[in-house]
Design an enzyme around this catalytic site. Structure first.
Site, PDB file in Angstrom:
ATOM      1  N   GLY A  95       0.617  -1.187   0.063  1.00  8.52           N
ATOM      2  CA  GLY A  95      -0.102   0.068  -0.102  1.00  8.52           C
ATOM      3  C   GLY A  95       0.971   1.225  -0.052  1.00  8.52           C
ATOM      4  CG  ASP A 110       3.245  -6.253  10.261  1.00 11.26           C
ATOM      5  OD1 ASP A 110       2.425  -7.193  10.381  1.00 11.26           O
ATOM      6  OD2 ASP A 110       4.313  -6.154   9.576  1.00 11.26           O
ATOM      7  CE1 TYR A 164      -3.907 -13.992  -0.612  1.00 14.28           C
ATOM      8  CE2 TYR A 164      -5.350 -15.696  -1.552  1.00 14.28           C
ATOM      9  CZ  TYR A 164      -5.281 -14.325  -1.157  1.00 14.28           C
ATOM     10  OH  TYR A 164      -6.094 -13.497  -1.525  1.00 14.28           O
ATOM     11  CG  ASN A 188      -9.305 -13.162 -10.110  1.00 15.85           C
ATOM     12  OD1 ASN A 188      -9.978 -14.024  -9.516  1.00 15.85           O
ATOM     13  ND2 ASN A 188      -8.100 -13.056 -10.437  1.00 15.85           N
TER      14      ASN A 188
HETATM   15  P1  NAD Z   1      -3.120  -4.754  -1.845  1.00 16.73           P
HETATM   16  O1  NAD Z   1      -1.876  -5.451  -1.773  1.00 16.73           O
HETATM   17  O2  NAD Z   1      -3.224  -3.418  -2.625  1.00 16.73           O
HETATM   18  O3  NAD Z   1      -3.665  -4.238  -0.236  1.00 16.73           O
HETATM   19  C1  NAD Z   1      -3.256  -5.145   0.922  1.00 16.73           C
HETATM   20  C2  NAD Z   1      -2.835  -3.926   2.027  1.00 16.73           C
HETATM   21  O4  NAD Z   1      -2.463  -4.567   3.001  1.00 16.73           O
HETATM   22  C3  NAD Z   1      -1.616  -3.046   1.499  1.00 16.73           C
HETATM   23  O5  NAD Z   1      -2.002  -1.709   1.815  1.00 16.73           O
HETATM   24  C4  NAD Z   1      -0.421  -3.460   2.178  1.00 16.73           C
HETATM   25  O6  NAD Z   1       0.623  -2.577   2.533  1.00 16.73           O
HETATM   26  C5  NAD Z   1      -1.020  -4.081   3.687  1.00 16.73           C
HETATM   27  N1  NAD Z   1      -0.463  -4.936   4.392  1.00 16.73           N
HETATM   28  C6  NAD Z   1      -0.056  -6.256   4.052  1.00 16.73           C
HETATM   29  N2  NAD Z   1       0.602  -6.931   5.040  1.00 16.73           N
HETATM   30  C7  NAD Z   1       0.409  -6.177   6.129  1.00 16.73           C
HETATM   31  C8  NAD Z   1       0.620  -6.283   7.454  1.00 16.73           C
HETATM   32  N3  NAD Z   1       1.236  -7.327   7.995  1.00 16.73           N
HETATM   33  N4  NAD Z   1       0.292  -5.399   8.066  1.00 16.73           N
HETATM   34  C9  NAD Z   1      -0.456  -4.213   7.974  1.00 16.73           C
HETATM   35  N5  NAD Z   1      -0.525  -3.918   6.597  1.00 16.73           N
HETATM   36  C10 NAD Z   1      -0.374  -5.169   5.673  1.00 16.73           C
HETATM   37  O7  NAD Z   1      -4.233  -5.958  -2.283  1.00 16.73           O
HETATM   38  P2  NAD Z   1      -5.711  -5.798  -2.366  1.00 16.73           P
HETATM   39  O8  NAD Z   1      -6.004  -6.500  -3.851  1.00 16.73           O
HETATM   40  O9  NAD Z   1      -6.251  -4.489  -1.983  1.00 16.73           O
HETATM   41  O10 NAD Z   1      -6.138  -6.917  -1.462  1.00 16.73           O
HETATM   42  C11 NAD Z   1      -6.896  -6.413  -0.148  1.00 16.73           C
HETATM   43  C12 NAD Z   1      -7.462  -7.774   0.679  1.00 16.73           C
HETATM   44  O11 NAD Z   1      -8.229  -8.586  -0.455  1.00 16.73           O
HETATM   45  C13 NAD Z   1      -6.310  -8.800   0.702  1.00 16.73           C
HETATM   46  O12 NAD Z   1      -6.482  -9.617   2.040  1.00 16.73           O
HETATM   47  C14 NAD Z   1      -6.312  -9.952  -0.263  1.00 16.73           C
HETATM   48  O13 NAD Z   1      -6.073 -11.111   0.013  1.00 16.73           O
HETATM   49  C15 NAD Z   1      -7.836  -9.718  -0.490  1.00 16.73           C
HETATM   50  N6  NAD Z   1      -8.499 -10.231  -1.852  1.00 16.73           N
HETATM   51  C16 NAD Z   1      -8.107  -9.539  -2.936  1.00 16.73           C
HETATM   52  C17 NAD Z   1      -8.551  -9.983  -4.189  1.00 16.73           C
HETATM   53  C18 NAD Z   1      -7.991  -9.182  -5.336  1.00 16.73           C
HETATM   54  O14 NAD Z   1      -8.466  -9.671  -6.561  1.00 16.73           O
HETATM   55  N7  NAD Z   1      -7.606  -8.029  -5.391  1.00 16.73           N
HETATM   56  C19 NAD Z   1      -9.224 -11.050  -4.460  1.00 16.73           C
HETATM   57  C20 NAD Z   1      -9.384 -11.808  -3.190  1.00 16.73           C
HETATM   58  C21 NAD Z   1      -9.245 -11.377  -2.067  1.00 16.73           C
HETATM   59  C1  UD1 Z   2      -5.889 -13.079  -7.422  1.00 13.73           C
HETATM   60  C2  UD1 Z   2      -5.504 -12.122  -6.331  1.00 13.73           C
HETATM   61  C3  UD1 Z   2      -5.822 -13.004  -4.952  1.00 13.73           C
HETATM   62  C4  UD1 Z   2      -7.196 -13.449  -4.791  1.00 13.73           C
HETATM   63  C5  UD1 Z   2      -7.409 -14.459  -6.088  1.00 13.73           C
HETATM   64  C6  UD1 Z   2      -9.164 -14.633  -5.806  1.00 13.73           C
HETATM   65  C7  UD1 Z   2      -3.967 -10.671  -6.770  1.00 13.73           C
HETATM   66  C8  UD1 Z   2      -2.519 -10.275  -7.058  1.00 13.73           C
HETATM   67  N1  UD1 Z   2      -4.336 -11.873  -6.510  1.00 13.73           N
HETATM   68  O1  UD1 Z   2      -5.313 -14.186  -7.540  1.00 13.73           O
HETATM   69  O2  UD1 Z   2      -5.260 -12.111  -4.087  1.00 13.73           O
HETATM   70  O3  UD1 Z   2      -7.140 -14.050  -3.691  1.00 13.73           O
HETATM   71  O4  UD1 Z   2      -7.480 -13.492  -7.212  1.00 13.73           O
HETATM   72  O5  UD1 Z   2      -9.622 -15.139  -7.243  1.00 13.73           O
HETATM   73  O6  UD1 Z   2      -4.675  -9.697  -6.877  1.00 13.73           O
HETATM   74  N2  UD1 Z   2      -0.924 -13.827 -15.229  1.00 13.73           N
HETATM   75  C9  UD1 Z   2      -0.553 -13.977 -16.457  1.00 13.73           C
HETATM   76  N3  UD1 Z   2       0.516 -13.136 -16.792  1.00 13.73           N
HETATM   77  C10 UD1 Z   2       0.734 -12.063 -15.870  1.00 13.73           C
HETATM   78  C11 UD1 Z   2       0.139 -12.231 -14.545  1.00 13.73           C
HETATM   79  C12 UD1 Z   2      -0.986 -13.309 -14.368  1.00 13.73           C
HETATM   80  O7  UD1 Z   2      -0.766 -14.774 -17.354  1.00 13.73           O
HETATM   81  O8  UD1 Z   2       1.378 -11.251 -16.018  1.00 13.73           O
HETATM   82  C13 UD1 Z   2      -2.009 -15.096 -14.939  1.00 13.73           C
HETATM   83  C14 UD1 Z   2      -1.999 -16.010 -13.890  1.00 13.73           C
HETATM   84  O9  UD1 Z   2      -0.810 -17.177 -14.150  1.00 13.73           O
HETATM   85  C15 UD1 Z   2      -3.287 -16.341 -13.396  1.00 13.73           C
HETATM   86  C16 UD1 Z   2      -4.256 -15.218 -13.846  1.00 13.73           C
HETATM   87  O10 UD1 Z   2      -3.340 -14.589 -14.696  1.00 13.73           O
HETATM   88  O11 UD1 Z   2      -3.759 -17.518 -14.375  1.00 13.73           O
HETATM   89  C17 UD1 Z   2      -4.593 -14.332 -12.777  1.00 13.73           C
HETATM   90  O12 UD1 Z   2      -3.538 -14.036 -11.975  1.00 13.73           O
HETATM   91  P1  UD1 Z   2      -3.615 -13.009 -10.840  1.00 13.73           P
HETATM   92  O13 UD1 Z   2      -4.079 -11.610 -11.323  1.00 13.73           O
HETATM   93  O14 UD1 Z   2      -2.378 -13.066 -10.053  1.00 13.73           O
HETATM   94  O15 UD1 Z   2      -4.897 -13.646 -10.047  1.00 13.73           O
HETATM   95  P2  UD1 Z   2      -5.267 -15.073  -8.913  1.00 13.73           P
HETATM   96  O16 UD1 Z   2      -3.887 -15.913  -9.145  1.00 13.73           O
HETATM   97  O17 UD1 Z   2      -6.400 -15.432  -9.569  1.00 13.73           O
END
Ligand code: NAD
Ligand code: UD1
Length: 309
Positions: free
Chosen positions: A39, A56, A145, A174
């Site tokens: 972040g 943290d 994870y 996603n």
């Molecule tokens: P992100 O990396 O942008 O956000 C995560 C935030 O948590 C960051 O600001 C990071 O600095 C903070 N963080 C990480 N470890 C920490 C710690 N130990 N202490 C305090 N802060 C910490 O990712 P995001 O996509 O915004 O994800 C937010 C949440 O949603 C996560 O729990 C992620 O697993 C979950 N999630 C995201 C997706 C997605 O598609 N983006 C899908 C499923 C679940």
């Molecule tokens: C993502 C989220 C995870 C969440 C999950 C829920 C992130 C980084 N990960 O994981 O937190 O829990 O969805 O479904 O937000 N890929 C490529 N090229 C690239 C990058 C990725 O081909 O440059 C492929 C990956 O191999 C994968 C797909 O794209 O097959 C999606 O990858 P990614 O966006 O990392 O998402 P998830 O692994 O689904």
């Protein structure tokens, strides 16, 4: 409405900072606890009703301080990259599971009840092959994870039964949209593809590009999160958050190409280990509780993300 803040752990990240904006716009005071690992302070607005604690979630004292005086919590802090957990299971576990436990303990001590938790579709592993995945689909966490997300769900449920916590457990599919950081190879695929396409840099697809994901635009997700925070009552059990729409990476690239009028070279490399093949949410439980009036389509969401709309 009381003036005590909502605590957002991970509030300086992609999903968190978009939620911060939405809550401030509704007049809700917000406190963010974030270690700024992925972040950024720059994701947060300057606002007298916003407080940032840099710390943290793995540090119990810090979590206790952050929870004190809050009315509710949204727990987003985690290492969001599945691949990072494969590379460093112990390090990511501290954030992704110990962080959740510290939070539960701090909430119990402080008498704070409501917590919205960001679990993940990753808990289903490959059990959704070709079908939409209902919440009762057997769980198959394939990575540290996913194991930590599933274990966190179980701990939250323990604190619900034992200590009266009110967890709302969402399994996000996603999520994509503005502020998703594209800078790491393990960032969300849409942030990487759109950033590289705009800069004319080569794009790498891991696998044949026919894997699917159920992509939801950040604005739609934030809407659900706000409603869950404000809801009078919440049910036990987890809820999928997705649109029940599958998009292949190849289809994604075609839409980006269409929107930008071209695409740099695309290279196909072997699939990543632990990668899920197909992921699509059965979202009937979500729609029954938090109807989405007109969810953002892929084309519209990508255009918004790339500032083309
Ligand atoms: P992100 O990396 O942008 O956000 C995560 C935030 O948590 C960051 O600001 C990071 O600095 C903070 N963080 C990480 N470890 C920490 C710690 N130990 N202490 C305090 N802060 C910490 O990712 P995001 O996509 O915004 O994800 C937010 C949440 O949603 C996560 O729990 C992620 O697993 C979950 N999630 C995201 C997706 C997605 O598609 N983006 C899908 C499923 C679940
Ligand atoms: C993502 C989220 C995870 C969440 C999950 C829920 C992130 C980084 N990960 O994981 O937190 O829990 O969805 O479904 O937000 N890929 C490529 N090229 C690239 C990058 C990725 O081909 O440059 C492929 C990956 O191999 C994968 C797909 O794209 O097959 C999606 O990858 P990614 O966006 O990392 O998402 P998830 O692994 O689904």
């Amino acid at each position: 409405m009381t003036d005590s803040p909502v605590l957002i752990t991970g509030g300086a990240g992609f999903i968190g900072s978009n939620l911060v904006d939405a809550l401030l716009a509704r007049g809700v005071a917000v406190r963010v606890l974030d270690n700024l690992s992925t972040g950024k302070q720059g994701n947060l607005p300057r606002n007298p009703r916003l407080e940032l604690i840099v710390g943290d979630v793995a540090d119990p004292g810090c979590v206790r301080k952050a929870v004190r005086g809050c009315r509710a919590v949204v727990h987003l802090a985690a290492v969001a990259s599945v691949q990072a957990s494969v590379n460093d299971p112990v390090g990511t576990h501290k954030s992704n599971l110990i962080g959740t436990l510290n939070l539960c303990e701090a909430m119990r001590e402080a008498g704070v009840h409501r917590v919205v938790y960001a679990s993940s579709a990753a808990v289903y592993g490959n059990n959704g092959e070709g079908e939409s995945i209902g919440e009762d689909t057997p769980k198959a966490p394939l990575t540290p994870y996913a194991a930590d997300k599933l274990a966190s769900e179980h701990y939250l449920d323990f604190y619900r039964r034992q200590h009266g916590l009110e967890p709302v457990i969402f399994r996000f599919f996603n999520v994509y949209g503005p502020r998703q950081d594209p800078s790491s190879p393990y960032s969300g695929v849409i942030s990487i593809f759109t950033e590289r396409a705009r800069q004319g840099l080569p794009i790498t697809v891991f696998g044949d590009g026919e894997q699917t994901r159920d992509f939801i635009y950040i604005g739609d997700l934030v809407d659900v999160l706000v409603r869950a925070l404000m809801a009078g009552q919440v049910e036990s059990g987890a809820m999928n958050v997705g649109l029940n729409r599958a998009t292949t990476l190849n289809q994604l690239l075609v839409i980006i190409q269409d929107l930008l009028g071209g695409l740099p070279s695309v290279e196909y490399q072997p699939a990543r280990s632990g990668d899920i093949r197909h992921s699509r949410a059965d979202n009937s439980r979500l729609l029954a509780r938090y109807p989405l009036s007109e969810p953002t389509g892929m084309r519209e969401g990508l255009a918004k993300l790339m500032d083309l709309s």
